[in-house]
Every structure is written in structure tokens, then in C-alpha cells.
Motif scaffolding. Structure first.
Motif, PDB file in Angstrom:
ATOM      1  N   LEU A 202       0.811  -1.214   0.000  1.00 52.46           N
ATOM      2  CA  LEU A 202       0.000   0.000   0.000  1.00 52.46           C
ATOM      3  C   LEU A 202       0.845   1.266   0.000  1.00 52.46           C
ATOM      4  CD1 LEU A 202      -2.805   1.246   0.097  1.00 52.46           C
ATOM      5  CD2 LEU A 202      -2.723   1.106   2.589  1.00 52.46           C
ATOM      6  N   LEU A 203       1.768   1.405   0.954  1.00 55.18           N
ATOM      7  CA  LEU A 203       2.540   2.644   1.073  1.00 55.18           C
ATOM      8  C   LEU A 203       3.486   2.826  -0.104  1.00 55.18           C
ATOM      9  CD1 LEU A 203       3.253   5.134   2.705  1.00 55.18           C
ATOM     10  CD2 LEU A 203       4.928   3.770   3.969  1.00 55.18           C
ATOM     11  N   ARG A 204       4.268   1.775  -0.386  1.00 55.89           N
ATOM     12  CA  ARG A 204       5.239   1.857  -1.481  1.00 55.89           C
ATOM     13  C   ARG A 204       4.556   2.105  -2.813  1.00 55.89           C
ATOM     14  NH1 ARG A 204       7.803  -3.636  -3.110  1.00 55.89           N
ATOM     15  NH2 ARG A 204       5.736  -3.757  -4.067  1.00 55.89           N
ATOM     16  N   ASP A 205       3.521   1.330  -3.091  1.00 58.18           N
ATOM     17  CA  ASP A 205       2.869   1.430  -4.386  1.00 58.18           C
ATOM     18  C   ASP A 205       1.879   2.586  -4.449  1.00 58.18           C
ATOM     19  OD1 ASP A 205       4.026  -0.897  -5.829  1.00 58.18           O
ATOM     20  OD2 ASP A 205       3.195  -1.967  -4.114  1.00 58.18           O
ATOM     21  N   GLY A 206       1.424   3.073  -3.281  1.00 56.82           N
ATOM     22  CA  GLY A 206       0.613   4.287  -3.277  1.00 56.82           C
ATOM     23  C   GLY A 206       1.435   5.458  -3.783  1.00 56.82           C
ATOM     24  N   THR A 207       2.683   5.529  -3.323  1.00 57.15           N
ATOM     25  CA  THR A 207       3.601   6.562  -3.819  1.00 57.15           C
ATOM     26  C   THR A 207       3.865   6.378  -5.305  1.00 57.15           C
ATOM     27  OG1 THR A 207       4.667   6.638  -1.652  1.00 57.15           O
ATOM     28  CG2 THR A 207       5.871   7.607  -3.504  1.00 57.15           C
ATOM     29  N   ARG A 208       4.026   5.125  -5.699  1.00 50.36           N
ATOM     30  CA  ARG A 208       4.269   4.841  -7.120  1.00 50.36           C
ATOM     31  C   ARG A 208       3.096   5.275  -7.990  1.00 50.36           C
ATOM     32  NH1 ARG A 208       2.502   0.622  -9.943  1.00 50.36           N
ATOM     33  NH2 ARG A 208       1.952  -0.543  -8.062  1.00 50.36           N
ATOM     34  N   PHE A 209       1.872   5.062  -7.509  1.00 49.63           N
ATOM     35  CA  PHE A 209       0.704   5.450  -8.280  1.00 49.63           C
ATOM     36  C   PHE A 209       0.632   6.968  -8.456  1.00 49.63           C
ATOM     37  CE2 PHE A 209      -1.590   1.383  -6.820  1.00 49.63           C
ATOM     38  CZ  PHE A 209      -1.116   0.703  -7.913  1.00 49.63           C
ATOM     39  N   VAL A 210       1.050   7.722  -7.427  1.00 44.06           N
ATOM     40  CA  VAL A 210       1.095   9.180  -7.561  1.00 44.06           C
ATOM     41  C   VAL A 210       2.088   9.570  -8.654  1.00 44.06           C
ATOM     42  CG1 VAL A 210       1.702  11.343  -6.409  1.00 44.06           C
ATOM     43  CG2 VAL A 210       0.384   9.613  -5.182  1.00 44.06           C
ATOM     44  N   LEU A 211       3.228   8.890  -8.674  1.00 43.59           N
ATOM     45  CA  LEU A 211       4.228   9.184  -9.694  1.00 43.59           C
ATOM     46  C   LEU A 211       3.723   8.830 -11.092  1.00 43.59           C
ATOM     47  CD1 LEU A 211       7.474   7.939  -7.899  1.00 43.59           C
ATOM     48  CD2 LEU A 211       6.693  10.293  -8.203  1.00 43.59           C
ATOM     49  N   ILE A 212       2.854   7.814 -11.168  1.00 49.45           N
ATOM     50  CA  ILE A 212       2.280   7.441 -12.459  1.00 49.45           C
ATOM     51  C   ILE A 212       1.515   8.610 -13.063  1.00 49.45           C
ATOM     52  CG2 ILE A 212       0.478   6.039 -13.555  1.00 49.45           C
ATOM     53  CD1 ILE A 212       1.348   3.707 -11.852  1.00 49.45           C
ATOM     54  N   ILE A 213       0.827   9.363 -12.226  1.00 46.85           N
ATOM     55  CA  ILE A 213       0.047  10.505 -12.693  1.00 46.85           C
ATOM     56  C   ILE A 213       0.949  11.480 -13.463  1.00 46.85           C
ATOM     57  CG2 ILE A 213      -1.298  12.514 -11.969  1.00 46.85           C
ATOM     58  CD1 ILE A 213      -2.272  10.835  -9.594  1.00 46.85           C
ATOM     59  N   PHE A 214       2.125  11.754 -12.893  1.00 48.19           N
ATOM     60  CA  PHE A 214       3.049  12.664 -13.552  1.00 48.19           C
ATOM     61  C   PHE A 214       3.681  12.004 -14.780  1.00 48.19           C
ATOM     62  CE2 PHE A 214       2.861  14.101  -9.150  1.00 48.19           C
ATOM     63  CZ  PHE A 214       2.551  15.444  -9.341  1.00 48.19           C
ATOM     64  N   LYS A 215       3.886  10.694 -14.706  1.00 42.46           N
ATOM     65  CA  LYS A 215       4.457   9.990 -15.851  1.00 42.46           C
ATOM     66  C   LYS A 215       3.503  10.027 -17.040  1.00 42.46           C
ATOM     67  CE  LYS A 215       7.169   6.506 -15.479  1.00 42.46           C
ATOM     68  NZ  LYS A 215       7.798   5.184 -15.221  1.00 42.46           N
ATOM     69  N   ILE A 216       2.200   9.929 -16.772  1.00 40.52           N
ATOM     70  CA  ILE A 216       1.209  10.007 -17.844  1.00 40.52           C
ATOM     71  C   ILE A 216       1.393  11.301 -18.624  1.00 40.52           C
ATOM     72  CG2 ILE A 216      -1.256  10.273 -18.339  1.00 40.52           C
ATOM     73  CD1 ILE A 216      -1.795   8.447 -15.921  1.00 40.52           C
ATOM     74  N   ALA A 217       1.584  12.386 -17.884  1.00 38.30           N
ATOM     75  CA  ALA A 217       1.754  13.691 -18.525  1.00 38.30           C
ATOM     76  C   ALA A 217       3.053  13.762 -19.309  1.00 38.30           C
ATOM     77  CB  ALA A 217       1.709  14.794 -17.478  1.00 38.30           C
ATOM     78  N   THR A 218       4.149  13.362 -18.671  1.00 38.10           N
ATOM     79  CA  THR A 218       5.441  13.520 -19.322  1.00 38.10           C
ATOM     80  C   THR A 218       5.627  12.575 -20.500  1.00 38.10           C
ATOM     81  OG1 THR A 218       6.438  12.012 -17.691  1.00 38.10           O
ATOM     82  CG2 THR A 218       6.568  14.360 -17.241  1.00 38.10           C
ATOM     83  N   LEU A 219       4.923  11.449 -20.510  1.00 36.97           N
ATOM     84  CA  LEU A 219       5.049  10.507 -21.612  1.00 36.97           C
ATOM     85  C   LEU A 219       4.237  10.917 -22.830  1.00 36.97           C
ATOM     86  CD1 LEU A 219       5.005   7.010 -19.883  1.00 36.97           C
ATOM     87  CD2 LEU A 219       6.866   7.997 -21.201  1.00 36.97           C
ATOM     88  N   TYR A 220       3.234  11.736 -22.618  1.00 34.52           N
ATOM     89  CA  TYR A 220       2.384  12.072 -23.755  1.00 34.52           C
ATOM     90  C   TYR A 220       2.538  13.526 -24.173  1.00 34.52           C
ATOM     91  CZ  TYR A 220      -1.344  11.668 -27.101  1.00 34.52           C
ATOM     92  OH  TYR A 220      -2.042  11.642 -28.277  1.00 34.52           O
ATOM     93  N   SER A 221       1.974  14.445 -23.394  1.00 37.40           N
ATOM     94  CA  SER A 221       2.047  15.858 -23.744  1.00 37.40           C
ATOM     95  C   SER A 221       2.142  16.682 -22.472  1.00 37.40           C
ATOM     96  CB  SER A 221       0.809  16.264 -24.560  1.00 37.40           C
ATOM     97  OG  SER A 221       0.864  17.637 -24.900  1.00 37.40           O
ATOM     98  N   PRO A 222       3.350  16.944 -21.992  1.00 33.99           N
ATOM     99  CA  PRO A 222       3.523  17.661 -20.730  1.00 33.99           C
ATOM    100  C   PRO A 222       2.821  19.013 -20.688  1.00 33.99           C
ATOM    101  CG  PRO A 222       5.606  16.764 -21.483  1.00 33.99           C
ATOM    102  CD  PRO A 222       4.633  16.559 -22.600  1.00 33.99           C
ATOM    103  N   LEU A 223       2.759  19.689 -21.827  1.00 35.95           N
ATOM    104  CA  LEU A 223       2.166  21.022 -21.844  1.00 35.95           C
ATOM    105  C   LEU A 223       0.686  20.991 -21.463  1.00 35.95           C
ATOM    106  CD1 LEU A 223       3.039  23.915 -22.333  1.00 35.95           C
ATOM    107  CD2 LEU A 223       2.348  23.667 -24.722  1.00 35.95           C
ATOM    108  N   LYS A 224       0.012  19.876 -21.761  1.00 32.96           N
ATOM    109  CA  LYS A 224      -1.400  19.769 -21.392  1.00 32.96           C
ATOM    110  C   LYS A 224      -1.585  19.689 -19.881  1.00 32.96           C
ATOM    111  CE  LYS A 224      -4.508  17.854 -23.827  1.00 32.96           C
ATOM    112  NZ  LYS A 224      -5.420  16.944 -24.547  1.00 32.96           N
ATOM    113  N   MET A 225      -0.534  19.305 -19.169  1.00 34.39           N
ATOM    114  CA  MET A 225      -0.570  19.283 -17.714  1.00 34.39           C
ATOM    115  C   MET A 225      -0.095  20.608 -17.123  1.00 34.39           C
ATOM    116  SD  MET A 225      -1.279  17.536 -14.987  1.00 34.39           S
ATOM    117  CE  MET A 225      -1.327  15.815 -15.494  1.00 34.39           C
ATOM    118  N   PHE A 226       0.962  21.165 -17.696  1.00 39.81           N
ATOM    119  CA  PHE A 226       1.542  22.390 -17.155  1.00 39.81           C
ATOM    120  C   PHE A 226       0.714  23.634 -17.483  1.00 39.81           C
ATOM    121  CE2 PHE A 226       5.356  19.721 -17.025  1.00 39.81           C
ATOM    122  CZ  PHE A 226       5.908  20.100 -15.813  1.00 39.81           C
ATOM    123  N   LEU A 227       0.110  23.668 -18.669  1.00 41.63           N
ATOM    124  CA  LEU A 227      -0.605  24.867 -19.104  1.00 41.63           C
ATOM    125  C   LEU A 227      -1.774  25.241 -18.190  1.00 41.63           C
ATOM    126  CD1 LEU A 227      -0.786  27.119 -21.162  1.00 41.63           C
ATOM    127  CD2 LEU A 227      -2.204  25.636 -22.600  1.00 41.63           C
TER     128      LEU A 227
END
Length: 284
Positions: A202-227
Motif C-alpha cells: 500500500l505505502l510503497r505502491d501508493g507513492t508509485r501510483f502518484v508518480l504514475i500521474i506525472f508519468k502520464i503527462a510527461t510521456l504524452y504531452s507535458p504542456l497539457k498538464m503544465f498549461l
């Protein structure tokens, strides 16, 4: 006839892997079943070999994603089907995956339906990821994190260098296929309760899931997250400036900070967008 390989990453799955392999081979649709034994301490290796699979062993546990990459490198088939070895995925669904690939798709993902065995927390997280990925790609994403999927081998291998060694390889590979303009589709599946103990914490992978959210953005179109963040900061700065100008007839440090933050976030998104474009540059 297109040659098909099935890859099963496995760590301490002796309780389920034999039955899974036998069910796959009984379909007589695949040319090989590859089990990547990721540093198991039980009888996974022996059970898999007895059931008729080709087994490749890691000397120590490297992670689910690392096992997937090993399996993809050794697979001889033009089509690779990835499944869990813990009994969650039904081999009877394999013909549906192959049929979709024959229709011209490059990646087919098994979308887990209601009633599949998942905790409330994981179900909520998966729903959130799907909505976020849908926003980022502007395509309907039904199940971003499903590990039951079929791919065209040569296209999947293009992105091996992007895949993490941990559990988030499905997210990375799905977004990479969208970003490259390949055809992605989904078929409904039911995920049963796994046999044996889960390797998710739970704790380890909960942190990992949060990082996935940012990975989704950086892997596709970061500007759609930053803008949107930059626009929000700009609006906050303007609102605060309007208030202080009306009340005190001055421009405050807070307004300057918010305006600066807005510009910096926008520029970070712009730079990230260019870096992402270079990541997917056609090596050919």
C-alpha cells in the motif's frame, strides 16, 4: 500463420502458474509460452517447466517491468500476449485479442469490467488514471493499468528503453503507443481473484501510483498538464493584483511571485514538450 508468443512474468507463483500454462497451451493458438522467473524462492521454475513453458530466470528479483522486457526480447512471435501468472487473467480471452490484432490494431488491452476483483482504493485510482489519460490523449482510455494485453512485437520493442522495471509498465507502454500514433483498442475482460499473495504494498505502491500521474503527462504531452496550472497561477496573480490595486493602490510581492510562477511553469511545460518529442523521434 502469424507466430504468437505468450509472456508470463512470475515471482513466487507456483500455486497458479501450472494451471495457467496448461490452459494457454490447450487453446492450440500460441507457438510458445515464455515464463520469466523473476527471482522466485518457491517452485515456480519447476512447475512452469513441467507444464510445458520455456523458462527464463532472473538471478534475483528485478521487478515486473524488467520481466516483461526480458520476455519481449526472447519472444519469437510476431504477436506477444502479456498475462499475469497468478490466475487473474483467463486464457480463454486470448482468441479475442488475436482477432483484434488481425483487424489492424497494434495494441489490444483487456479492460477490466465491474465485478473484477480489485480493492476499492485500486478501483478509484484506476478510474482516475483512465480519466486523466483520456484527457491527455483525447482518446477514450478504458483501462490504463491492465497487464493483460497483446501487441505487435516489433512496435512494442521500440519502447523497451522507456519501460520501468516496476509495476507501471502498462501505463508507460499504452501512453507510448498513443504518442507514436499507433492503433490502440480495448476488449472487455473479467479479472478473477489472484491465487497466492499479492506483491503490491500500500505505502510503497501508493507513492508509485502518484508518480504514475506525472508519468502520464510527461510521456504524452507535458504542456497539457503544465498549461492549466500556469493559467491558474496567472488568474490568481491577476485577481490578487486587482484586489490590492483597488484597496491599497499598489502592486504587491505576492502578485509578482504568482506572475513569475505562472511564466516559469509555462516555460517548464514548453521545454518538457520538446524533450518528449525527442524521446519519440523515429530512429529509422
Amino acid at each position: 500463420m502469424v507466430k504468437t508468443s505468450v509472456v508470463l512474468p512470475a515471482k513466487n507463483e507456483a500455486g497458479a502458474i501450472g494451471q495457467t500454462i496448461e490452459q494457454i497451451l490447450a487453446l492450440q493458438l500460441v507457438d510458445e509460452v515464455i515464463v520469466v522467473n523473476d527471482g522466485s524462492s518457491d517452485q515456480t521454475l519447476q512447475v512452469a517447466e513441467q507444464a510445458g513453458a520455456k523458462v527464463i530466470s532472473h538471478p534475483y528479483s528485478k521487478g515486473n517491468g524488467a520481466a516483461i522486457k526480458t520476455g519481449a526480447r526472447h519472444a519469437q512471435g510476431e504477436i506477444i500476449i502479456f498475462m499475469d501468472a497468478d490466475g487473474q487473467h483467463d486464457p480463454a480471452d486470448i482468441p479475442k485479442f488475436i482477432e483484434k490484432l488481425e483487424q489492424g490494431y497494434d495494441l489490444v488491452v483487456g479492460a477490466r469490467q465491474k465485478g473484477s476483483q480489485a480493492s476499492l482504493g485500486r478501483g478509484f485510482a484506476n478510474a482516475f488514471y483512465n480519466k486523466l489519460a483520456t484527457y491527455m490523449t483525447e482518446h477514450q482510455v478504458e483501462d490504463l493499468t491492465s497487464g493483460f494485453r497483446a501487441v505487435r512485437a516489433e512496435k512494442f520493442r521500440e519502447f523497451l528503453y522507456l519501460l520501468p522495471n516496476g509495476f507501471s509498465y502498462p501505463t508507460t507502454s499504452t501512453m507510448a503507443f498513443f504518442r507514436a500514433g499507433y492503433s490502440v483498442t480495448y476488449i472487455p475482460i473479467h479479472a478473477a481473484k489472484r491465487i497466492g499473495k499479492s506483491h503490491i504494498r500500500l505505502l510503497r505502491d501508493g507513492t508509485r501510483f502518484v508518480l504514475i500521474i506525472f508519468k502520464i503527462a510527461t510521456l504524452y504531452s507535458p504542456l497539457k498538464m503544465f498549461l492549466p496550472i500556469a493559467i491558474l497561477l496567472f488568474m490568481m496573480a491577476t485577481s490578487w493584483y486587482g484586489y490590492t490595486l483597488y484597496e491599497y493602490s499598489r502592486f504587491t510581492n505576492m502578485s509578482a511571485l504568482l506572475y513569475t510562477g505562472s511564466i516559469m511553469v509555462f516555460l517548464m511545460g514548453l521545454i518538457s514538450e520538446q524533450i518528449t518529442s525527442l524521446m519519440y523521434k523515429d530512429s529509422e
